[in-house]
Each structure stands twice: as C-alpha cells, then as structure tokens.
Scaffold this motif. Structure first.
Motif, PDB file in Angstrom:
ATOM      1  N   ARG A  21       0.829  -1.204   0.000  1.00  0.00           N
ATOM      2  CA  ARG A  21       0.000   0.000   0.000  1.00  0.00           C
ATOM      3  C   ARG A  21       0.870   1.263   0.000  1.00  0.00           C
ATOM      4  O   ARG A  21       0.527   2.272  -0.587  1.00  0.00           O
ATOM      5  N   GLU A  22       2.009   1.141   0.667  1.00  0.00           N
ATOM      6  CA  GLU A  22       2.880   2.316   0.755  1.00  0.00           C
ATOM      7  C   GLU A  22       3.444   2.744  -0.593  1.00  0.00           C
ATOM      8  O   GLU A  22       3.793   3.898  -0.766  1.00  0.00           O
ATOM      9  N   ALA A  23       3.560   1.795  -1.538  1.00  0.00           N
ATOM     10  CA  ALA A  23       4.053   2.172  -2.868  1.00  0.00           C
ATOM     11  C   ALA A  23       3.071   3.151  -3.502  1.00  0.00           C
ATOM     12  O   ALA A  23       3.479   4.148  -4.120  1.00  0.00           O
TER      13      ALA A  23
ATOM     14  N   GLU B  91       0.941   5.020  -1.787  1.00  0.00           N
ATOM     15  CA  GLU B  91       0.962   6.253  -0.993  1.00  0.00           C
ATOM     16  C   GLU B  91       2.166   7.109  -1.363  1.00  0.00           C
ATOM     17  O   GLU B  91       2.062   8.332  -1.443  1.00  0.00           O
ATOM     18  N   ALA B  92       3.310   6.439  -1.596  1.00  0.00           N
ATOM     19  CA  ALA B  92       4.500   7.186  -2.005  1.00  0.00           C
ATOM     20  C   ALA B  92       4.240   7.855  -3.354  1.00  0.00           C
ATOM     21  O   ALA B  92       4.688   8.980  -3.592  1.00  0.00           O
ATOM     22  N   ALA B  93       3.510   7.178  -4.230  1.00  0.00           N
ATOM     23  CA  ALA B  93       3.201   7.759  -5.542  1.00  0.00           C
ATOM     24  C   ALA B  93       2.312   8.992  -5.385  1.00  0.00           C
ATOM     25  O   ALA B  93       2.565  10.035  -5.997  1.00  0.00           O
ATOM     26  N   TRP B  94       1.291   8.883  -4.527  1.00  0.00           N
ATOM     27  CA  TRP B  94       0.407  10.046  -4.316  1.00  0.00           C
ATOM     28  C   TRP B  94       1.206  11.204  -3.720  1.00  0.00           C
ATOM     29  O   TRP B  94       1.027  12.351  -4.115  1.00  0.00           O
ATOM     30  N   CYS B  95       2.068  10.877  -2.750  1.00  0.00           N
ATOM     31  CA  CYS B  95       2.862  11.932  -2.113  1.00  0.00           C
ATOM     32  C   CYS B  95       3.888  12.506  -3.092  1.00  0.00           C
ATOM     33  O   CYS B  95       4.442  13.570  -2.844  1.00  0.00           O
ATOM     34  N   SER B  96       4.177  11.785  -4.157  1.00  0.00           N
ATOM     35  CA  SER B  96       5.077  12.326  -5.174  1.00  0.00           C
ATOM     36  C   SER B  96       4.298  13.148  -6.194  1.00  0.00           C
ATOM     37  O   SER B  96       4.873  13.646  -7.168  1.00  0.00           O
TER      38      SER B  96
ATOM     39  N   LEU C 256       1.650  12.012  -8.059  1.00  0.00           N
ATOM     40  CA  LEU C 256       1.014  11.253  -9.136  1.00  0.00           C
ATOM     41  C   LEU C 256      -0.475  11.096  -8.837  1.00  0.00           C
ATOM     42  O   LEU C 256      -0.850  10.750  -7.717  1.00  0.00           O
TER      43      LEU C 256
END
Lengths: 374, 222
Positions: free
Chosen positions: B115-117, B119-124, B126
C-alpha cells in the motif's frame, strides 16, 4: 505563538481508530522531532499531514494554505499538498531506477527538464553514478538517499521523515544523520522527523514534541524536555528515572530553595515558581549525580550529599551504570553513569558503600504525582 | 489432423483472453475500493466456475442462452444470430467459464503491491490514474501476463462447456479438444496424437512464459 510565513501547524483529534489529541507547529527551516514510544501515534500524525489519514477533528495548514479543516470540510488530497515524504522503509518503486523514482515526483516540471533535475537531486544526495540502479541493487543507506531525493524533488512545502534512520546499520545511520544536518542549511521548509530515539532528537532537532498514547505532552527545545520535563510522566518517557516525591521547604531570594526528601534537605537552584510547603515531584538527571572519590574529598561533596549501597553496577563500554540503594530507605534508588575508569579506580562494585552529590542546578521540580511514593 | 478446429480454438482462446483480461482488470480495481463483505460475495462468484463441473456450467449457460430465454431473444433481435451452437455463444460461454483464471492472478498481483508504494506515488504528486499506469500496472504485470496465458491455454483445453453450448459443428464450434475426442472415437490415433502434442507444447510454453516473467521482474524492495 507567532506564525512565520511557511510554517506548518497541526491540530488533530480523534477517538478512532487510535485516540489522537495532538497539536504541533514547525517553522520554516526548523527541524521538529516527533518523539514517543512505539504506537504513540507519531506516524499517524505524519500521515495526517501528508493527507494519507484524515483525523475526525482538526486543522492542518502549511505556508498559509489550509490543507485540512474538518469544520469547513476542506481536505486536500496528498497530490495537492506538496509534501516530501520519506517513508520508514523508503517505499521506493522497485521497478524503476533511482533516476526513475525521482522523475516520478517531478511532474510539475516540463518533461524535457525532469531527467536533468533528477540527476541534480541524486548528485546532491551523493548518488552520482548510481542513477540507473534499481532499488534492489542499492544498499540501505543509498535507498534512503534516493527516497530523500524523491521527497525533495517535488519542491515540497514540508519535509516529513518517518524514522528514516531505523533501517540502516549504526555507521550508515551516523553518516546519514550528518548529511541531514548539513542538508538543513539548504532547505528552508519545515522538517518533521519522527523518531523514538531521544539521542537522535537531541542531536538533530531544533525543537521536539513528545507524544504518548496519541497526545502531545510537551513541546520545546530538546534540552528543555530532556532536562526540564513538565511532569513526572514526561520525565520517565524521556528516560529520566530518578523521579521522587518531596516537599519544597523554603524559597530564597534567588529563586532557589530547600527541598525536603525523607530525612534529607537538598539545596535546589530553581524552585520553578512553587510555593513553600508544596508537595512536588522532583527529578535529577543522571549527569547531575556526582560520585565522591574515596581517596580525596572534593569541593562538590558539600552539595547535597547522600550515601548508599551499590545495588547494581553494569559496565556498558566506556561508561558504567550504577544503581544506588539509598541509606535509610530500601526502596529509593538513584541511577547514574560514571566513566568505567572512575569505577575501577574507586573500587566501586555491587554491595560497596559509596557517596554521591546531587547537583543543586540539576534538581528539577514538577507538580506532585498522585499515589507515587518517592 | 483437424486444422480448422485448431484455428477455431486459437481464435476462441485469443478472443477470450484479450476480452476477458481488461474486464478482469476493471473488476479487480473496482473491488479494491469496495467494502470487505461485497468483495467476499464477488470472490465466491468469481471462483464458482473453478469448482462447478463444466457440464453443469454448460447446461445452465445453454438454458440461459437458448432461443426461448430473454438473453437469447434479445441477442437474436440485436444481431439476427443465435447464441447457442454458434461461435458468439461459444465465446460468451468461454468468457464466463474463464473468469477465475483471469481474475485471480490479477487480484493476487494487485494485493501483493504494498500500500505504501501507492501512498509514495500520491505523495510524489502522481494522480490515481498515473499511479495505476506508472506504478501498479508495471508491478502487477506478471499477474496480468499469467491471467492472459492461463485464460488462453485453459480455453484451448475446455471441453465440457464448449460441447454443451457449442455442440460440435465443423468450422463454427468444433474446437481442438472436441476434435481430439472425435479422432479417438474414430480410432484416428495419429490425429489425436498430433493435436494433443500441440496442446502440450502450447501449455508448456505458456507456463514457461509465466515462470520467466515472474523471475525477471524486480519485485524486491529490500
């Protein structure tokens, strides 16, 4: 509290799924350490800031822009919040190269400029030459740097670091901590560091906020919190275990006074505004407990001397941790550390009688705790 | 050897795989945002063709597709063609019979993405759509490939459902599995051997492809 432009402010409360009652602020260029035991809600607060979790009540604003406001129904998605987030396990995209990972966060730049900017950021985080490596081909420290480069790529309004040093070995950790300390000079945004490591917080943070069971207990400089906790509970959370109950006997003109504890009367340098006759809790940090030399008396011996029997003497490398059972009360214990060579020279060992001084400047008074015998 | 049956089987398998996998992708994505109870019910329905005897599934499909049924009449009015004993009906039956083979590998592949992948994308920065295209699909692609291969090879080998819904009409519904059965019935062992060997080769190649894809995608984020 003054609110400089670009500051991060958060007020959050909820009862589910974990209770939160938190308030924190971080100025641009400031590093705020969010410290607390596991499960105290540190990571949840970071997720609130990033927009990955919405508290039931509260308000989050950064740089004058409201990101979340439960009352006004504002809740910007993570994409609209301009956060740089370094996850605890980095969460790099495993199928993309280091450069590809950083490029993903450069959507705000024209496509032609992204690769160049990604290489700049990787060079800044000391990863020149490793741009084409996949995360699995990088060491833990290198992965952490990619995660940091990716977090900075978005030109964030706030940098969030979730235990960024927990997954690397000690040597790498020290090096990365130094790099973060250097990086701070170039990054003029609020930085929030989540950690359970008090030494790390003391070393890196300008200010720290202590969290326990979802509630923020105290905010201040690391020195303030680690030597002058506002309650006995906070004292124990920051590993100050020499917490006792006592009565303030008198206060002098300089703000100092006399503290009664059992049969002892201690001089203290600061009465912290307590009135004479008040029941108080008091704490003495281990570094303010001075072991008397046996062979030769020193000046410090006149300052709040107490004697006792060594209950435990644990060698921890250069330092030795001594637990002293105080004379006249079998339950009262004072813990302090002295250099191991001092222990050897003085022949300190379990069962031996020794004397110590509690420095008046180190004794710190707090409101009395209910039901805690000192 | 019945090359018309082989071609028909390849056409049916190709069409089933290419139509079903995108539908399965959409279903998996839609389910991921649904409450757990709804997902459980759909999971049961999705898995049903796995355990149902093919003749039973074929029988019900035949009933539902028949000229007297609402679906059959509606389809006839729309296209002027029948669903039973035609390639169209065969394809529709094949789509239904293969749902678990397409959905389950894709479901597993998406579930394995941390799930964190995302979340990391949203925080980047995307968007959800960009996260799907640039992060989730590349990470899930061995599962998508597995869905394609399993659906394709399973359709080649499907016998019960095909025979019930399509019958055994040369150039229209006679697939290679039915042709093998026919050859054996007619004591034409040479043809049966040749056609069986082709199915074995295709199956081995398919599994090898899935194996290769699973090995050659860096999923580790250690």
């Amino acid at each position: 509290m003054p609110k400089p432009a670009g500051a991060l402010e958060l007020v959050a409360s909820q009862t589910q799924p974990i209770a939160l009652q938190a308030e924190l602020a971080c100025a641009p260029g400031e590093l705020l350490a969010l410290v607390g035991p596991s499960g105290s809600g540190k990571s949840t607060l970071l997720r609130c800031i990033a927009g990955l979790h919405s508290p039931q009540q509260g308000r989050i604003a950064c740089g004058g822009v409201t990101w979340y406001d439960a009352q006004r129904g504002i809740n910007l998605p993570p994409q609209a919040r301009r956060v740089g987030f370094v996850f605890q396990n980095y969460s790099l995209f495993p199928h993309l190269s280091a450069e590809g990972n950083v490029v993903c966060a450069l959507g705000h730049l024209p496509a032609a400029q992204r690769a160049g900017r990604a290489r700049e950021l990787l060079a800044m985080t000391h990863l020149k030459g490793l741009e084409t490596r996949k995360p699995a081909q990088l060491s833990g420290g290198q992965q952490q740097r990619v995660a940091l480069a990716r977090a900075l790529a978005r030109d964030p309004a706030v940098l969030l670091l979730d235990e960024p040093f927990s997954a690397v070995d000690q040597v790498t950790r020290r090096r990365l901590q130094v790099e973060l300390a250097r990086l701070r000079g170039d990054v003029k945004i609020p930085i929030v560091l989540v950690t359970h490591d008090l030494d790390e917080a003391r070393m890196l943070a300008d200010r720290m906020t202590l969290l326990s069971h979802g509630s923020t207990l105290q905010s201040g400089t690391p020195d303030d919190i680690l030597t002058r906790p506002s309650t006995a509970q906070i004292a124990r959370l920051v590993e100050l275990n020499n917490v006792f109950g006592g009565t303030l006997e008198s206060v002098n003109a300089n703000g100092g006074g006399i503290l009664c504890w059992r049969s002892h009367k201690f001089e203290i340098a600061r009465a912290n505004g307590f009135a004479p006759g008040t029941r108080v809790s008091w704490v003495v940090p281990p570094e303010d407990v001075i072991l008397h030399r046996r062979d030769r008396p020193s000046l410090g011996e006149r300052e709040n001397p107490v004697g006792g029997r060594v209950d435990d003497c644990l060698h921890l490398g250069d330092a030795t941790r001594i637990v002293l059972a105080l004379e006249g009360d079998a339950r009262a214990r004072i813990t302090f550390s002295v250099p191991t060579h001092v222990v050897r020279r003085n022949g300190v060992a379990t069962g031996e009688q020794v004397r110590v001084s509690l420095l008046a400047s180190g004794i710190h008074l707090m409101p009395a705790e209910a039901e805690k015998p000192g | 050897m019945d090359s018309a049956a082989l071609l028909l089987s390849l056409k049916l398998a190709g069409a089933t795989a290419l139509l079903l996998v995108p539908l399965a992708l959409m279903l998996v994505r839609a389910l991921s945002r649904r409450p757990l109870a709804a997902r459980g019910l759909v999971d049961i329905l999705v898995a049903l063709p796995l355990v149902l005897p093919p003749t039973v599934l074929g029988f019900y499909l035949l009933t539902v597709f028949g000229g007297q049924s609402t679906l059959g009449q509606w389809y006839a009015a729309l296209t002027g063609r029948q669903l039973v004993f035609t390639f169209d009906g065969l394809l529709l039956a094949s789509l239904i019979a293969n749902i678990p083979f397409a959905v389950q590998p894709i479901q597993r592949a998406f579930a394995a993405i941390p799930r964190e992948a995302c979340e990391a994308a949203w925080c980047s920065g995307l968007s959800n759509w960009q996260t799907l295209l640039r992060i989730e699909l590349p990470l899930a692609w061995p599962g998508i490939l597995a869905a394609l291969v399993l659906t394709f090879t399973h359709t080649l080998g499907e016998f019960g459902v095909v025979l019930m819904v399509g019958g055994n009409i040369a150039d229209e519904t006679r697939t290679i599995s039915i042709a093998i059965y026919d050859s054996v019935q007619a004591f034409d062992d040479r043809a049966a051997h040749a056609m069986s060997a082709i199915l074995v080769l295709l199956s081995v190649a398919g599994i090898a492809l899935i194996h290769w894809a699973t090995q050659h995608i860096g999923r580790k984020d250690a």
